[in-house]
Write a protein that holds these residues in place. Sequence first.
Motif, short mmCIF file in Angstrom:
data_model
loop_
_atom_site.label_atom_id
_atom_site.label_comp_id
_atom_site.label_asym_id
_atom_site.label_seq_id
_atom_site.Cartn_x
_atom_site.Cartn_y
_atom_site.Cartn_z
N TRP A 92 -24.68 31.99 80.81
CA TRP A 92 -25.03 31.98 81.96
C TRP A 92 -26.48 33.17 81.99
O TRP A 92 -27.57 32.48 82.72
N ILE A 93 -26.65 34.08 80.72
CA ILE A 93 -28.12 34.95 81.24
C ILE A 93 -28.75 34.10 80.28
O ILE A 93 -30.51 34.09 81.01
N ILE A 108 -34.91 33.31 82.05
CA ILE A 108 -35.46 34.32 81.90
C ILE A 108 -35.81 33.39 80.32
O ILE A 108 -35.09 32.87 79.74
N GLU A 109 -36.67 34.12 80.15
CA GLU A 109 -37.25 33.07 78.22
C GLU A 109 -36.70 34.56 77.05
O GLU A 109 -37.00 35.19 77.21
N LEU A 110 -35.36 34.02 76.61
CA LEU A 110 -34.66 35.19 75.88
C LEU A 110 -34.33 34.17 74.92
O LEU A 110 -33.87 32.87 75.25
N SER A 111 -33.82 34.99 73.44
CA SER A 111 -33.26 34.07 72.24
C SER A 111 -32.06 34.71 72.96
O SER A 111 -31.72 35.09 73.28
N GLU A 114 -31.21 37.63 72.06
CA GLU A 114 -31.07 38.40 73.34
C GLU A 114 -30.16 38.12 73.99
O GLU A 114 -29.26 39.30 74.78
N ALA A 115 -29.96 37.38 74.63
CA ALA A 115 -28.55 37.25 75.48
C ALA A 115 -27.38 37.32 74.91
O ALA A 115 -26.37 37.92 75.62
N ALA A 116 -27.07 37.60 73.73
CA ALA A 116 -25.98 38.30 72.60
C ALA A 116 -25.89 39.47 73.38
O ALA A 116 -25.29 40.18 73.85
N ASP A 117 -27.19 39.95 73.31
CA ASP A 117 -27.77 41.44 73.33
C ASP A 117 -27.36 42.17 74.33
O ASP A 117 -25.96 43.38 74.89
N MET A 118 -27.69 41.20 75.39
CA MET A 118 -27.44 42.06 76.68
C MET A 118 -25.77 41.41 77.88
O MET A 118 -24.94 42.71 77.81
#
Length: 126
Positions: A92-93, A108-111, A114-118
Motif C-alpha cells: 500500500w505504501i 511515492i518513489e520508495l524502495s 523503505e516501505a518495509a521501514d515505514m
Amino acid sequence: MSPRLRGPVVAVLLAAIAFAGCAQPSHRTAAQLGGDPERGAVLMVREACGACHVIPGIQEAHGEVGPPLTGFARRTMIAGLLPNTPPNLARWILTPQAIVPGNAMPDIELSPREAADMAAYLETLN
C-alpha cells in the motif's frame, strides 16, 4: 447431536468464524516485519507524510487529508480493503494508486526496504 441443539450450535460456530477475521492483529516486531521503525520515522519526515496524516511521534505531522495513523497497529484493515499484514502495508505504501486508483494517497518513489521501514514504524503505533 439433536436437531434441537444443532441450530444454536451452528449459529455460534458461524459467528465465531465471522468474528475471527475481526480480531486485532498481534503485535509484530521489526524483525518480523523486515523493517526498521527508526528508519521508518525518518522516512515519514523526509516524505512529508505528516502533510496529509496525523502521525504520533512525528513532529509537525498534523495533516487532515488522509486518516490519522494513531493506533495503526491495532487496525485490521488498510484502506478498508486489505488485511493489515506487513506485506500488504508495504505494498500500500509503495503503490496505493495501483490498489485503489484515484485515491488521495500518491505513489511515492520508495524502495521496498523503505516501505518495509515505514510499515515497521506504523506497527509501533498502538
